[in-house]
Design a protein around this motif. Structure first.
Motif, PDB file in Angstrom:
ATOM      1  N   VAL A  10       0.846  -1.198   0.000  1.00  0.00           N
ATOM      2  CA  VAL A  10       0.000   0.000   0.000  1.00  0.00           C
ATOM      3  C   VAL A  10       0.880   1.246   0.000  1.00  0.00           C
ATOM      4  N   MET A  11       1.941   1.230   0.826  1.00  0.00           N
ATOM      5  CA  MET A  11       2.833   2.395   0.878  1.00  0.00           C
ATOM      6  C   MET A  11       3.515   2.629  -0.476  1.00  0.00           C
ATOM      7  N   LEU A  12       3.902   1.512  -1.078  1.00  0.00           N
ATOM      8  CA  LEU A  12       4.532   1.613  -2.396  1.00  0.00           C
ATOM      9  C   LEU A  12       3.558   2.218  -3.398  1.00  0.00           C
ATOM     10  N   ALA A  13       2.299   1.791  -3.309  1.00  0.00           N
ATOM     11  CA  ALA A  13       1.265   2.320  -4.203  1.00  0.00           C
ATOM     12  C   ALA A  13       1.112   3.824  -3.998  1.00  0.00           C
ATOM     13  N   LEU A  14       1.259   4.281  -2.740  1.00  0.00           N
ATOM     14  CA  LEU A  14       1.148   5.714  -2.459  1.00  0.00           C
ATOM     15  C   LEU A  14       2.247   6.481  -3.190  1.00  0.00           C
ATOM     16  N   VAL A  15       3.463   5.935  -3.149  1.00  0.00           N
ATOM     17  CA  VAL A  15       4.583   6.596  -3.837  1.00  0.00           C
ATOM     18  C   VAL A  15       4.305   6.654  -5.343  1.00  0.00           C
ATOM     19  N   ILE A  16       3.861   5.518  -5.884  1.00  0.00           N
ATOM     20  CA  ILE A  16       3.569   5.459  -7.320  1.00  0.00           C
ATOM     21  C   ILE A  16       2.479   6.467  -7.675  1.00  0.00           C
TER      22      ILE A  16
END
Lengths: 664, 172
Positions: A10-16
């Motif tokens: 989820v955090m990675l998705a936020l960065v993306i």
């Protein structure tokens, strides 16, 4: 390990999402092809990450990982697998994860099905969707982590709210969110058009299939919610004007208005600014609904757990989205509103009237929903607004729309002739009015509400048939083949309008002719209602997977002597200790028989409530037809063909001032 | 200027929504509190020919309790009335939609907690009192004004906390 992985994804998705929300927009502004091209892969990556995160949460639910707080609070060792899966979105946190996943899904769909759009447009649309996504994923990460762990680990969970353990709940939230979130695509197209300054017929055409698709899902979602309430809340109502329901009705009304406004914008280049405003409003109302349901600002029967920080976060986000778009609108909406002129009686003017009434109805619902809040905030006292207000205000505003449904599709663009149309529709008008006036006399005597409702329904049905006849009048013997060859958009519109008629029949009949009785029933006693005879054979104990139920046996005999048996239940859920009324329903084409079991009164006697609900199934049948129509219209070949020949000149795309003069 | 109007509307709405975060929507008092009790005249259950009207008890502090024979919680509440409250205050019953005519035999069998119970067979009087569920109880003062409305059953604790202090104040 799996929950941590989910959280990390989820955090990675936020960065993306952050990159997707900035770089392509920048690229579009600088006309840098490479930056713009980043939009598509980023959108697809975001979808993949969130899908995996969602699977991680579903996995925790399916494998009973009670060390995850969300699972411990919303699942139970004896909960059937299907409800363990749906429990994934049964809580505030889980449903928010589903929301972000669906948003990413729509974004990925735009990325895939926009090969023929100008690259700047795609970059801007994906950028705006990325920004929306940033808001929701941030909400998830910073205030509502669904993967939070719990220590010490509880031996068992607290079980999913029994109200949510129902077939209707399996698909209601995903479909509703598909609708809510789907309007973000129409919103993104509107913002992208404002940014580029190109608000034209092409923009309207690109927006239309997406808007109609989202509207179709929302229609299904709202209808399923109503069906769930009917079956599960145990008192047989299908619409309560509860703030949560209003929260889903408001974007639906705005979306309906938007579909019709976009039609005029695409075909005739009129109402452009209005369509932009509606596209923004529709998505904003979806966000408002999210805020109302999750912040506890309004008192509602089915709200999520309430937390002021979350409310504040959503409100800030809502303010940013709506405020930002309104500023952009004020700065960038075209000064000179172009478009063709049209006569006072024409398809355009009728669509305008449709929009005026729909938006007025929307305003009435909004006012009624927020009125208690306004008064309370101003210190003028605490009140609640009941169904009486909504029925009194909503019906007179919607009735004219229903009447216009009969005329609009038959009127010509530019300039239609009222006398001509009146002449052609005189039979439809006369027959519907006469039938609607006489039919109530055969039932319980004169009833103006029933006459109005039936008149409008019949009127719509007859004019739908008229619409087909008009299309085929020169077809000759080729009629049947031509009928099937009519464009899907035409079929879609007609089926949706016919669905509206079916829905109106359902509402009219069930509101006016429904009967119910509360009775105390000793074993072996009977009660009669609407010609049906109900015999009570007592209550026995039945064990369910995660509940203990008292199950009554009721033999029912219809007026024609047909018999059937119904088993209403009173369930006591093991983990939560909640007591639930499980109504038993015998569905029929023209009526439902509905029994809900009350309380024990000693000596084997129970209180029982029996209902006879004429035509109630037509409500959902109508809604189903509405969404089938929406689906067909969204899948019209025209949208795909237009995309394919984008590079060729489009003779009818934009209305130039010269063309407008010609029209005049 | 006209195109800024949507922004102003939205901003005003936002202020209200913000204020709403700090309010509690669940507390909605009955609008009838502080108002004269709606008048009616209904037949008394189990005493043919006799009627009761709130004007009959003007000058007294009394309770109006809405109940129905098919409401099991109401029957539990009757036990509380009989065993706990006794003659602290006269209680009158409004029998809601007793379509099967069970109220009279039931009260005779179990012992009536009411001075009198009236028969609101079509529920019209209950509508004027804004009744949404059974049981509900209204406290009415010497001047015929509703002073409190309680929704749901009266338990010993509810009686001690909500009713007794108010009744003591009204009766002195």
């Amino acid at each position: 390990m799996i929950p941590e992985l989910g959280q990390f994804l989820v955090m990675l998705a936020l960065v993306i999402a952050l990159v997707q929300g900035t770089v392509p927009l920048l690229g579009a502004q600088r006309r840098d092809e490479r930056l713009m091209a980043l939009g598509r892969p980023l959108a697809q990556a975001q979808f993949g990450l969130l899908l995996l995160a969602f699977c991680a949460l579903a996995w925790s639910f399916l494998t009973h990982d009670f060390s995850v707080k969300n699972v411990a609070q919303n699942s139970f060792s004896q909960l059937p697998a299907i409800y363990r899966f749906t429990a994934t979105w049964g809580s505030h946190e889980g449903s928010l994860l589903l929301w972000t996943l669906i948003l990413a899904g729509w974004t990925a769909a735009v990325a895939v099905f926009s090969r023929q759009l100008p690259p700047e447009m795609v970059a801007r649309v994906l950028g705006v969707l990325g920004l929306v996504s940033v808001g929701f994923i941030a909400l998830l990460v910073f205030t509502s982590n669904p993967f939070e762990r719990l220590f010490p680990i509880p031996a068992d969970g607290r079980d999913l709210n029994p109200l949510l353990q129902d077939a209707g709940m399996i698909s209601h939230p995903p479909l509703l969110y598909m609708g809510y979130v789907g309007f973000s695509v129409a919103f993104a197209f509107a913002i992208a058009a404002l940014l580029s300054g190109r608000l034209d017929a092409a923009w309207a055409r690109w927006s239309r299939p997406w808007t109609t698709a989202a509207w179709t899902f929302l229609t299904l979602g709202v209808a399923l919610g109503s069906w769930w309430a009917y079956r599960e809340l145990g008192w047989g109502g299908w619409w309560f004007w509860d703030p949560t329901e209003n929260a889903s009705l408001m974007p639906w009304l705005a979306g309906t208005a938007l579909i019709h406004a976009l039609a005029a914008t695409e075909k005739r280049g009129v109402f452009t600014n209005w369509s932009v405003l509606l596209a923004i409003a529709t998505f904003s109302l979806s966000l408002l609904g999210t805020f109302l349901v999750r912040s506890g600002v309004l008192s509602s029967v089915h709200a999520f757990a309430i937390d002021p920080t979350r409310g504040l976060f959503i409100l800030a986000f809502l303010g940013l989205v709506v405020g930002g778009s309104m500023v952009l609108y004020a700065l960038r909406a075209p000064r000179m509103v172009g478009g063709a002129s049209f006569g006072w009686f024409s398809r355009e003017s009728l669509l305008l009237a449709n929009n005026v009434f729909l938006v007025a109805a929307l305003g009435a619902v909004l006012l009624g929903t927020l009125y208690p809040l306004f008064l309370d905030a101003l210190g003028l006292g605490k009140i609640s607004v009941g169904p009486q207000y909504f029925n009194a205000v909503f019906v007179p505003l919607v009735a004219p729309v229903l009447f216009l449904v009969g005329i609009g599709p038959l009127a010509r663009w530019k300039n239609a002739s009222l006398p001509d149309l009146m002449w052609r529709l005189k039979a439809a008008f006369g027959v519907s009015l006469l039938t609607a006036a006489l039919l109530p006399l055969t039932l319980e005597g004169m009833n103006l509400q029933v006459t109005l409702g039936l008149f409008l329904a019949l009127w719509i049905l007859f004019t739908v048939i008229k619409g087909f006849a008009q299309r085929l009048q020169h077809a000759g013997s080729d009629r049947w083949r031509k009928l099937l060859r009519l464009p899907r958009a035409f079929w879609g519109m007609q089926i949706a309008h016919a669905g509206l008629a079916v829905l109106v029949v359902g509402v009219t009949m069930v509101s006016n002719y429904e009967v119910e009785r509360d009775v105390r029933m000793p074993i072996g006693s009977h009660v009669e209602l609407a010609g049906y005879r109900f015999v009570f054979h007592g209550v026995e104990e039945v064990r369910g997977p995660n509940y203990l139920a008292g199950r009554a046996t009721m033999d029912v005999t219809s007026p024609r002597g047909r018999t059937f048996t119904l088993y209403p239940e009173k369930r006591n859920y093991d983990a939560s200790g909640m007591i639930m009324t499980q109504a038993a329903v015998n569905y029929g084409l023209f009526r439902d028989v509905y029994i809900s079991l009350g309380d024990p009164l000693g000596d084997g006697a129970w209180t029982v409530r029996v209902y006879h609900k004429p035509f109630v199934g037509w409500l959902w049948a109508g809604a189903l037809l509405l969404s089938i129509g929406g689906g067909l219209a969204a899948a019209d070949r025209r949208y795909r063909m237009v995309l394919r020949r984008r590079r060729e000149p489009e003779p009818e795309a934009v209305f130039t001032p010269a063309a407008a003069r010609e029209v005049r | 200027m006209r195109r800024w109007i949507p922004l102003f509307v939205v901003a005003a709405l936002g202020v209200f929504l913000y204020l709403g975060l700090y309010l509690n929507p669940k507390e909605v008092p009955s609008p009838l509190v502080g108002q004269p009790a709606p008048d009616f005249s209904l037949p008394v259950v189990g005493r043919p020919g006799e009627t009761f009207s709130p004007t009959d008890v003007r000058g007294e502090v009394w309770l109006l309790n809405i109940w129905a024979p098919w409401c099991s919680i109401c029957l539990k509440e009757h036990r509380v009335f009989r065993e706990l409250i006794g003659d602290e205050v006269p209680i009158y019953g409004l029998t809601w939609k007793d379509l099967d005519r069970e109220a009279a035999p039931m009260l005779a069998r179990n012992g009536s907690p009411y001075v009198k119970a009236v028969d609101d067979i079509d529920g019209r009087v209950a509508i004027r009192y804004g009744v949404t569920v059974t049981p509900e109880t209204f406290v009415i003062d010497r001047h015929g004004v509703i002073r409190m409305k309680h929704v749901g059953p009266i338990t010993p604790r509810v009686w001690d906390e909500r009713f007794r202090p108010l009744l003591r104040e009204l009766q002195t």
